[in-house]
Design a protein around this motif. Structure first.
Motif, PDB file in Angstrom:
ATOM      1  N   GLU A   8      47.183 -45.958   1.861  1.00  0.00           N
ATOM      2  CA  GLU A   8      46.730 -46.939   2.852  1.00  0.00           C
ATOM      3  C   GLU A   8      47.910 -47.587   3.568  1.00  0.00           C
ATOM      4  O   GLU A   8      47.876 -47.802   4.783  1.00  0.00           O
ATOM      5  N   ALA A   9      48.959 -47.917   2.827  1.00  0.00           N
ATOM      6  CA  ALA A   9      50.141 -48.502   3.452  1.00  0.00           C
ATOM      7  C   ALA A   9      50.803 -47.502   4.390  1.00  0.00           C
ATOM      8  O   ALA A   9      51.274 -47.872   5.475  1.00  0.00           O
TER       9      ALA A   9
ATOM     10  N   ARG B 234      49.256 -45.103   5.957  1.00  0.00           N
ATOM     11  CA  ARG B 234      48.378 -44.979   7.123  1.00  0.00           C
ATOM     12  C   ARG B 234      48.586 -46.150   8.085  1.00  0.00           C
ATOM     13  O   ARG B 234      48.611 -45.968   9.310  1.00  0.00           O
ATOM     14  N   ASP B 235      48.767 -47.340   7.552  1.00  0.00           N
ATOM     15  CA  ASP B 235      49.044 -48.498   8.403  1.00  0.00           C
ATOM     16  C   ASP B 235      50.351 -48.294   9.182  1.00  0.00           C
ATOM     17  O   ASP B 235      50.437 -48.632  10.363  1.00  0.00           O
TER      18      ASP B 235
ATOM     19  N   ARG C 141      49.882 -45.891  12.039  1.00  0.00           N
ATOM     20  CA  ARG C 141      49.178 -46.471  13.188  1.00  0.00           C
ATOM     21  C   ARG C 141      50.138 -47.233  14.108  1.00  0.00           C
ATOM     22  O   ARG C 141      49.908 -47.336  15.317  1.00  0.00           O
ATOM     23  N   LEU C 142      51.194 -47.781  13.545  1.00  0.00           N
ATOM     24  CA  LEU C 142      52.094 -48.642  14.309  1.00  0.00           C
ATOM     25  C   LEU C 142      52.999 -47.870  15.262  1.00  0.00           C
ATOM     26  O   LEU C 142      53.314 -48.338  16.358  1.00  0.00           O
TER      27      LEU C 142
END
Length: 265
Positions: A105-106, A108-109, A112-113
């Protein structure tokens, strides 16, 4: 689904690779793992093997030598191949990186950036070099253009500095122009903790937060990497963290009491 991608040329780092995979299986059991390698007899359950030969590869190439500099051109080439094969993002990791807790999840975040995220060995107060032992790559034209520019810069550096390796070229590229400022970004230091922080976690874990990964770099010899990776795993996977943290808090309280008595006899 994203993929976790490794490159291993020669047999020297295979022990580290097996340790890295074991740590990933504990942290994120379902993540697909891919190994690019020139070794013909590597078989790891659940790992996709992609043959990747490197002309003139030296099994004992060491950092700081011309053979190592030329060898590491393969790293960006593997990244380019990997991002062409997945619709989701790619996590590229050196084989000497230990997964310490769930990370998808980290990651993936971070994806996204920006198209390219790279690990960092410190900030302005610490070693400020960006570390290409761990990157998160989003498959899109900006990423491909960046990889092309990185490879071109590396080849240009090798023409007059034979020992220049992939990390040298990456830092040279991004610090020499603002062209890529919107394409790449540095991950927090504690996303993939650099090896110089090892003394802060062993034998007691004195860090406030557990990193997602720990990089067993900042070592003089390649033979030191597997023992260091085992030591990192001992801190984050087997030691009772609650007890260690309680002990550390007790030490801090004791030191404060001593300081107060010294200041007010």
């Amino acid at each position: 689904m994203p993929q976790l991608v490794y490159l291993q040329i020669g047999s020297q780092g295979l022990e580290a690779f097996h340790l890295a995979v074991a740590s990933v299986r504990r942290a994120e059991p379902g993540v697909p793992i891919v190994l690019y390698t020139d070794q013909p007899d590597v078989h790891v359950a659940g790992v996709e093997i992609r043959p990747w030969g490197v002309e003139g590869a030296a099994d004992l190439a060491r950092c700081g030598t011309a053979s190592f500099g030329a060898l590491t051109v393969a790293k960006v080439q593997v990244m380019r191949d990997a991002v062409e094969r997945v619709p989701d993002f790619v996590i590229f990791s050196d084989v000497d990186v230990v997964a310490c807790k769930p990370f998808l999840e980290a990651a993936r975040d971070a994806a996204r950036l920006r198209p390219v995220s790279v690990s960092s060995e410190g900030d302005a107060r610490l070693p400020a070099q960006l570390c290409t032992g761990f990157l998160i790559l989003r498959p899109e034209p900006a990423t491909r253009a960046f990889l092309d520019a990185w490879e071109a810069r590396h080849l240009a550096l090798l023409a007059h500095t034979p020992e220049a390796h992939d990390q040298t070229a990456f830092n040279h590229l991004v610090h020499s122009t603002s062209e890529w400022d919107t394409t790449y970004g540095a991950l927090p230091v504690m996303f993939t903790a650099p090896g110089w922080l090892f003394e802060a976690i062993a034998p007691l874990n004195l860090l406030r937060h557990t990193p997602y990964f720990f990089h067993a770099n900042w070592l003089f010899e390649a033979e030191e990497k597997a023992p260091r990776m085992r030591a990192v795993r001992a801190v984050y996977e087997r030691k009772p963290r609650g007890l260690v943290q309680a002990l550390f808090r007790a030490i801090r309280v004791t030191l404060r009491l001593i300081a107060r008595r010294t200041a007010h006899p």
